[in-house]
Design an enzyme around this catalytic site. Structure first.
Site, mmCIF file in Angstrom:
data_model
loop_
_atom_site.group_PDB
_atom_site.id
_atom_site.type_symbol
_atom_site.label_atom_id
_atom_site.label_comp_id
_atom_site.label_asym_id
_atom_site.label_seq_id
_atom_site.Cartn_x
_atom_site.Cartn_y
_atom_site.Cartn_z
ATOM 1 N N ASP A 81 0.835 -1.198 0.000
ATOM 2 C CA ASP A 81 0.000 0.000 0.000
ATOM 3 C C ASP A 81 0.871 1.250 0.000
ATOM 4 O O ASP A 81 1.971 1.250 -0.535
ATOM 5 C CB ASP A 81 -0.937 -0.030 1.207
ATOM 6 C CG ASP A 81 -0.180 -0.015 2.549
ATOM 7 O OD1 ASP A 81 1.068 -0.037 2.534
ATOM 8 O OD2 ASP A 81 -0.846 0.027 3.600
ATOM 9 N N ASP A 97 3.386 -7.280 8.201
ATOM 10 C CA ASP A 97 2.587 -6.239 7.575
ATOM 11 C C ASP A 97 1.847 -5.415 8.622
ATOM 12 O O ASP A 97 1.853 -4.180 8.579
ATOM 13 C CB ASP A 97 1.589 -6.876 6.603
ATOM 14 C CG ASP A 97 0.730 -5.841 5.898
ATOM 15 O OD1 ASP A 97 1.175 -5.298 4.876
ATOM 16 O OD2 ASP A 97 -0.386 -5.559 6.386
#
Length: 305
Positions: free
Chosen positions: A214, A282
């Site tokens: 992202d 993550d």
């Protein structure tokens, strides 16, 4: 997930705007004594009832989980908590037939947001897509979609990408197809986190997921010294300039992040003597990033993250 890993490796070995610093990876791994534990719902912002409605909520959430930065006041927390409140007020808010009918103003009302959302037309389109396909193929229920994957996160990611075009997070880099699947993977990861690896989140292959590439993770990796940017890319990010979707710079930022964290995961697994999950890394990297108000991330108008 092999496609994600292999294509990210292909990009990383040919990247010119984003470079991976092996010494930086070694330093980060040396400094980590254990993976900092981050609870999935560490701020209490998500809806959870331990049943099918939670699955429906998570699919809607992850269908809309992208591109907050054009509105400086909007964040993932607003989306998650706004949808939670909407569902608490009306348990039928995310029924498949209703998802197909929402307008932009109605979505804003659901989220209690006072002005148009970034990429609002795309968000509405994706709601309609999710509602239509759930009704057509899964009797209107996201829980049926999850049950059909046979407790495989990999199969779930594939099913989501196959049935919902808005989740097909692909790109072409130097003539080569690149697969990233951020929102499809995060749906599986959210289920695993929410249900604590049981029930609808009881996947036998959760270790197969990569990170969810992202805005935040590349910025944190750059801050940690794992990623190095070309001067042109660094200047663009520092000046809050936009980077076009599908450009070499944008694909490299995401793919190199996947590749770098896979290397970190391998080294940490050896160091700690246990299997370290990319999902764990993550969540830690993302939580670190959103708590750093000065973090500068790249800006790309995209429905994929």
């Amino acid at each position: 997930m092999d496609d994600v890993r292999l294509s990210s490796t292909w990009v990383a070995t040919r990247s010119s705007h984003v470079l991976i610093d092996s010494a930086g990876i070694d330093k980060v791994v040396d400094d980590i004594e254990s993976i900092p534990k981050v609870e999935w719902d560490f701020e209490g912002i998500h809806y959870f009832d331990n049943g099918p409605l939670t699955v429906q909520y998570l699919l809607v959430l992850d269908a809309l989980n992208f591109c907050f930065w054009p509105d400086k006041d909007l964040s993932y927390d607003h989306l998650a908590s706004g949808l939670k409140k909407a569902l608490q007020n009306d348990k039928s808010a995310f029924d498949a037939d209703r998802l197909q009918k929402y307008t932009g103003p109605q979505l804003r009302e659901l989220l209690s947001w006072p002005r148009p959302l970034p990429l609002e037309d795309e968000r509405v389109r994706l709601l309609h897509e999710v509602g239509f396909e759930l009704e057509r193929s899964f009797e209107g229920k996201a829980s049926n979609l999850v049950e059909s994957c046979g407790k495989s996160a990999v199969k779930l990611v594939g099913l989501v990408a196959r049935h919902f075009p808005g989740f097909r997070d692909h790109a072409v880099y130097k003539g080569h197809q690149v697969f990233l699947y951020k929102r499809a993977q995060i749906f599986a990861a959210d289920l695993w986190g929410a249900f604590r690896g049981q029930g609808y989140g009881g996947f036998v292959d959760i270790s197969s997921l990569t990170i969810m590439a992202d805005y935040i993770v590349p910025a944190v990796l750059q801050q940690l010294g794992v990623l190095k940017y070309s001067s042109r890319l660094a200047n663009t990010i520092e000046a809050s300039g936009e980077i076009g979707p599908g450009t070499e710079e944008e694909i490299e930022l995401r793919a190199c992040s996947v590749y770098a964290v896979e290397k970190m995961r391998e080294l940490l697994s050896k160091k700690l003597g246990r299997q370290v999950l990319s999902v764990e890394l993550d969540l830690w990297l993302w939580a670190t990033g959103i708590q750093c108000s000065s973090l500068q991330h790249h800006r790309t108008l995209s429905i994929y993250y």
